[in-house]
Structures are given as structure tokens and as C-alpha cells.
Design an enzyme around this catalytic site. Structure first.
Site, mmCIF file in Angstrom:
data_model
loop_
_atom_site.group_PDB
_atom_site.id
_atom_site.type_symbol
_atom_site.label_atom_id
_atom_site.label_comp_id
_atom_site.label_asym_id
_atom_site.label_seq_id
_atom_site.Cartn_x
_atom_site.Cartn_y
_atom_site.Cartn_z
ATOM 1 N N GLU A 251 3.763 9.191 6.776
ATOM 2 C CA GLU A 251 3.065 10.210 5.978
ATOM 3 C C GLU A 251 3.940 10.679 4.826
ATOM 4 O O GLU A 251 3.463 10.890 3.707
ATOM 5 C CB GLU A 251 2.683 11.391 6.864
ATOM 6 C CG GLU A 251 2.091 12.567 6.120
ATOM 7 C CD GLU A 251 0.739 12.267 5.507
ATOM 8 O OE1 GLU A 251 0.499 12.684 4.366
ATOM 9 O OE2 GLU A 251 -0.080 11.592 6.159
ATOM 10 N N ASP A 255 2.930 10.386 0.755
ATOM 11 C CA ASP A 255 2.813 11.510 -0.170
ATOM 12 C C ASP A 255 3.753 11.361 -1.364
ATOM 13 O O ASP A 255 3.359 11.545 -2.524
ATOM 14 C CB ASP A 255 3.113 12.818 0.563
ATOM 15 C CG ASP A 255 2.078 13.149 1.626
ATOM 16 O OD1 ASP A 255 0.968 12.591 1.568
ATOM 17 O OD2 ASP A 255 2.386 13.962 2.512
ATOM 18 N N SER A 494 -5.297 12.549 3.452
ATOM 19 C CA SER A 494 -3.882 12.853 3.224
ATOM 20 C C SER A 494 -3.361 12.104 2.006
ATOM 21 O O SER A 494 -2.339 12.477 1.439
ATOM 22 C CB SER A 494 -3.046 12.477 4.449
ATOM 23 O OG SER A 494 -3.229 11.116 4.771
#
Length: 614
Positions: A251, A255, A494
Site C-alpha cells: 500500500e 500511494d 486506495s
């Protein structure tokens, strides 16, 4: 005689997780105590904000000075903490925080609680939690608005890192994963302005994990083609270790690499906080008060209905204080982009009994995710993006759910259960059951959509905007160490939240020229709903069917005229022309959005303050 202790409103603990022993009385605990503002006048309350009132633009220094904690209040709480045998480790007047440290035994006496140990159902981790309401001295009850850290339950989940379907092995990720994109390719498809975020800063919130600078440098050089990688700073919150791990680092890379590839000259500050309510609150407040960010990106949230005794400890108290942190962000003009979730209209995730496979839990009712439902943030939903010869050929609602399955899994708050679930994900969206008054920026734009849970049930609608999120149309980014391949596609909302944060970095760089180095303080959602029908947004209506083979292999089917995010018995929501509860106003046309935003800002009444554009 000791002063009478009174319960702190909204601090009721959990009672739905398995008790698992007692807490070591010598265990060291750090607690964040939140204090009231000096004044509220000039900073609209939640009800006033929803009704359309806005604060006059202000700088971060003015926010801290005018709306921080009063020195008299700080002194009273400081003295009580010391007298109670606790050490004051840090005082933050601007964010209204006092941090105290002490043993579990001392904390129990000071706050009038017994601390217990529990086993979290879904994550199978152990956590500490009070067995009763948190108490504070009666004389401080009007001063203290929250106490965080006595419980360390994991209250948020990341909105799923989903690796796309694997094709034949190849040294070229684009060949191995047809249909996937590098982030800079998506920026071109979304027509980002011809800027690169120079002079801007973007904040990303993470909860666990870390990054390897050499991995980032190799990705930006070899895969994106940058001569100089973006500047990436890791910032520890509450002493959280910044450490590469298998569970969360994917993750983190997603990002960072999306922002870095789309806005390569922007500085990226990554806040690493504990996976707790205290960590979540501190990460947001530290970011808001740290710098004049072009945007904050948050890819973590929770079903808003899991609060209080029904799920997470002290959720109403945490909810209130988080909203006040977002209120601060609006006051200084920092847009906060929050992923709307990856479980469609159910908003419920789980993990199969193998502890490996994440699923979308079938729900009897529709749910929406927090903090995407907060009226102060911009909720980002999901699409699936398809391109041909460098141009968008199709963009549809993200829903890769197959047929309903039956089996054993761990849910959000229960023990191992047998029930219905889906493989795959879908963009979160719906109508809040907690924010029951529709914000003026939505009602004023003619939004009149209702919850699937009841005829006429209305409230805050999400998402506001959307972006590419499908696993089958995912972003090619670095994977955790030891992964094969080392670069693979990842989807989920996300991914869409940092995409919007990167766009804002590019937009603010351009706005700096139009406004002589400073940009008026504004709330991004006010602009979005005033311009939702313009060319700044690509309206998304269609969808696509997906099925899964017996071994879990995803199979893409036909495109359909109307997409949806249904994952509930209550049917969920279908897309429609204009605003809908699947993709909001749609995905961005970056250059047109910049043009519309500049025009809109020049038409707005002058605010009292402008903030630096970089």
C-alpha cells in the site's frame, strides 16, 4: 479528598471481541488527551458547515493561535496529570493535544477504568481496551474532549491492495499484465495539466509498513523514466517504526509511486502511524498542522456503522475529534482525499479462514465508509479505465465482484462465521446513516438520492469524485520484498485517492501563476458540486460483468450500459447520468478542471486570507 470522576461522553468500550486476559500493570502506555478550542466563533460547527457556512480563510498560524487550546486549560490538565502520577511528554497547543505517559496501573487509576486484553476477530491481533467508560475529573469534563490510547484496537483497514490477474511471464510488466497502466500513463489519459507539482507538497497517511529508497529510485528511473526521483520523506507518528513488511508495504509503494509518477517534482511526506484510533487522529492532525499541503491522501477507513458497543471502542469520541481535525484542514484550505472503500455498497470486508484471501462480505443492508462520509473531506470512488492508442476508449463503474459465494470467513467484529461473500471488489458508495443531513453543497446542486436501507432515507452522499481503481485495470507499482514479479498491477480506491492528490499538486502549481504566488483558501467540494456538470469531469454510467473460475481466476465479461456497486441484499446503487452513488461526478479532465477552478475562484467573494501555492 479525591475529586469526583465523571464519564467522558462517547468513550464506551467494545464488548464484541473475545476477552483474552488482563493487562500487565507495569505496561508503559502513552495517551493523547484532546482539549476544547479557545473559542468556536468564526469556525462553523458541523451543523453550521453542513448548512453552508464557511470560515474565512486563515493561515495555519492563525488557526493554531485562534482555535488552539487555551494556556489556562493546558495548565489545569497538566497539573492534574502530574498529580495523578503521569508524566507529560509533549504539549501541542495548536492541535489541542497533551501527551501523557505512565504505567497501565497509573492510567487505570487516573481515568477510573480497568484495562482488559482482547483478541480482534478479523485481524487476529491482541489489543488493550478499557472495560468501562473512561472517566475524568468533574472540573475537567468541559475541557477534555477526548482520551486516546488507553485502547489500541486496530480501528481502520486499508482499502485493499488488489493484484491483478497474472498473464504469461515476461520481463515487461506491460506485456505480462495487459490492460494495466503506469501512473503517468493514467495522468495523460486524465489530461493532467502540463505541470509536475514543482514547489508543492503532498501528505500521505499510512498505518504500518515502510519503504526502501533504493526500490523507489529504481522504479522512478527504470519504469517511469525520471532522471531525478521525487523527494520522499518518512515521518513517524507516535514513535511508529518505519519498517518494510509484507503486509502493508505494498500500500505504501502504491500511494507514493502514484503521486511521484504523476507529480514528480512535488515533495511527498509520508506519515506512518499506529493502526489505532490514537494513531489515526494524530496522523491527520500532524499533517494538517505541519505544512501547507496541496492535498492529503488517505486510503484507510472503516464502515461508519461499526462504532461504540457495536464494534470499535470509543468510536463516537474518535469520530467527533477526527471531524474537528478535518474541520481544521478546511479552514486552512487543505483538501483531504479519502478512498470510499473497495467493498461496494456493503462496505464490509473480511478474510477467508485461510487468513490469506480478502473478500467482500455480503450484507443485508447498505453501509458507507468513514471518513469518506465526513462532510469535510472529498470521497473518491472507483472506475475501470480502458485505453486505445493513448486515449480513453471506455471508462465504467468499478465492480469486479463475481457471484455470491458461501463459506467460512472472519468478519469485522465477529468470530469465524459461515456466510455469504464475494471474491473481488467494487467501489464504495452510498448514503451515510450517521450524517443524516445532506450537506448544502450537495442539496444545492440538486442531489436528491436516498439510501437503499429505507424509503426516503437521506444524508451525506458518497463518493464525490472517482478514478481508476480496478484490479484488471490496475496501476503498475512496486511490490513488497520477495514478490515475484517485483512490479505488478494494484487497484482499489486506495489508488484513486493519491491520484487526486497528485492532480491537486499539479493544479496548485498552475494556480500560483494566476494568483501571484498565493491561492485563495477554498473548500474543494464547493467547487466540485458547482462544476460537476462541466467538462472538468467525465461522467461514468456503464459497467462490466466479471466472473471467477473455481480456482479464483478472474474472467472479464461484456460491457453493460449501466454499472452498479451492489454487494448487498438491499441492491446497492446503480450509475446514472450526472451525479450517482457509484462514481460521484466521475473522473477528472485535469486541464479542464484547472481552467474551471481558476474561473470559479476568481468569481468567489474575497476571503480574508490566501495561502502560499507551494
Amino acid at each position: 479528598m479525591a475529586e469526583k470522576l465523571v464519564p467522558l461522553v462517547g468513550s464506551v468500550p467494545t464488548n464484541r471481541h473475545q476477552a483474552d486476559g488482563s493487562v500487565d500493570p507495569h505496561e508503559r502506555i502513552e495517551v493523547t488527551i484532546k482539549l476544547r478550542r479557545k473559542v468556536q466563533t468564526g469556525l462553523p460547527t458541523l451543523d453550521e458547515f453542513v448548512a453552508g457556512q464557511r470560515a474565512a480563510g486563515m493561515t495555519r498560524a492563525e488557526l493554531a493561535e485562534r482555535y488552539g487550546a487555551a494556556q489556562e486549560d493546558i495548565g489545569k490538565v497538566h497539573d492534574w496529570a502530574v498529580q495523578s502520577g503521569l508524566s507529560v511528554s509533549r504539549v501541542e497547543p495548536g492541535s489541542r493535544q497533551i501527551h501523557v505517559v505512565g504505567s497501565a496501573d497509573a492510567m487505570s487509576r487516573a481515568f477510573g477504568v480497568e484495562l482488559g486484553r482482547y483478541l480482534h476477530a478479523r485481524t487476529r491481533t491482541h489489543f488493550r481496551c478499557p472495560k468501562s467508560d473512561i472517566h475524568v475529573p468533574q472540573s475537567l469534563a468541559s475541557i477534555i474532549t477526548g482520551v486516546f490510547g488507553l485502547n489500541d484496537m486496530p480501528v481502520v483497514v486499508h482499502h485493499g491492495v488488489r493484484v491483478g490477474r497474472r498473464a504469461a511471464a515476461s520481463s515487461n510488466p506491460k506485456t505480462q499484465f495487459p490492460g494495466s497502466f503506469y501512473p503517468n500513463e493514467v495522468a495523460k489519459l486524465y489530461n493532467f495539466p502540463q505541470t509536475d507539482g514543482a514547489g508543492q507538497r503532498v501528505a500521505i497517511l499510512e498505518f504500518g509498513g515502510g519503504f526502501d529508497q533504493s526500490v523507489l529510485a529504481a522504479y522512478f528511473t527504470n519504469n517511469i523514466g525520471l532522471q531525478t526521483p521525487p523527494v520522499v520523506n518518512g515521518i513517524s507518528v507516535l514513535g511508529q517504526p518505519i519498517k518494510v513488511d509484507q503486509d502493508v508495504t505494498g500500500e505504501v509503494y502504491l500511494d507514493i509511486e502514484i503521486v511521484g509518477a504523476m507529480a514528480p517534482k512535488a515533495t511527498i511526506d509520508v506519515y506512518f502511524a499506529p493502526w489505532t484510533g490514537e494513531g489515526y487522529l494524530n496522523a491527520i492532525e500532524q499533517a494538517v498542522h505541519n505544512d501547507d499541503y496541496a492535498a492529503v491522501s488517505i486510503s484507510y477507513g472503516i464502515d461508519e456503522d461499526l462504532r461504540g458497543s457495536a464494534g470499535d471502542p470509543g468510536w463516537p469520541m474518535l469520530n467527533k475529534n477526527l471531524d474537528e481535525a478535518f474541520q481544521d484542514a478546511v479552514a486552512v484550505g487543505i483538501p483531504v482525499f479519502v478512498s470510499s472503500g473497495d467493498q461496494g455498497s456493503s462496505s464490509l470486508r473480511g478474510v477467508l479462514s485461510d487468513q490469506q484471501t480478502e473478500i467482500t462480505v455480503y450484507s443485508n443492508t447498505a453501509h458507507a465508509g468513514y471518513p469518506a462520509t465526513s462532510p469535510y473531506v472529498t470521497a473518491v470512488g472507483g472506475t475501470m479505465l480502458y485505453a486505445n492508442n493513448g486515449a480513453v476508449s471506455e471508462e465504467v463503474v468499478w465492480n469486479e465482484l463475481g457471484a455470491v459465494q458461501q463459506g467460512q470467513f472472519y468478519g469485522e467484529t465477529e468470530k469465524l462465521q459461515n456466510g455469504k461473500y464475494y471474491l473481488g471488489g467494487a467501489g464504495g458508495g452510498g448514503v451515510s446513516d450517521r450524517y443524516k443531513t445532506m450537506p448544502s453543497y450537495q442539496s444545492g446542486a440538486g442531489i436528491a438520492l436516498h439510501s437503499a436501507n429505507g424509503a426516503g432515507a437521506s444524508g451525506r452522499c458518497v463518493p464525490d469524485v472517482a478514478g481508476n481503481s480496478g484490479s484488471s485495470t490496475g496501476y503498475l507499482v512496486s511490490q513488497p520484498p520477495g514478490s515475484n514479479p517485483s512490479v505488478a498491477p494494484v487497484g482499489g480506491t486506495s489508488a484513486a485517492a493519491p491520484m487526486w492528490a497528485a492532480l491537486m499538486a499539479c493544479v496548485r502549481e498552475s494556480l500560483a501563476q494566476a494568483f501571484n504566488g498565493s491561492v485563495p483558501v477554498f473548500f474543494f467540494n464547493d467547487f466540485v458540486y458547482a462544476n460537476g456538470t462541466t467538462a472538468a469531469f467525465r461522467d461514468i454510467v456503464g459497467g462490466r460483468d466479471f466472473t471467477y473460475t473455481s480456482d479464483g481466476e478472474q474472467v472479464a465479461g461484456a460491457f453493460i450500459p449501466i454499472g452498479n456497486n451492489r454487494s448487498t441484499e438491499a441492491s446497492g446503487y446503480s450509475a446514472q447520468k450526472g451525479y450517482d452513488l457509484c462514481t460521484g461526478w466521475g473522473s477528472p479532465n485535469g486541464a479542464e478542471l484547472l481552467k474551471q477552478l481558476e474561473t470559479w475562484l476568481k468569481q468567489q467573494p474575497a476571503t480574508s486570507k490566501q495561502r502560499p501555492a507551494g
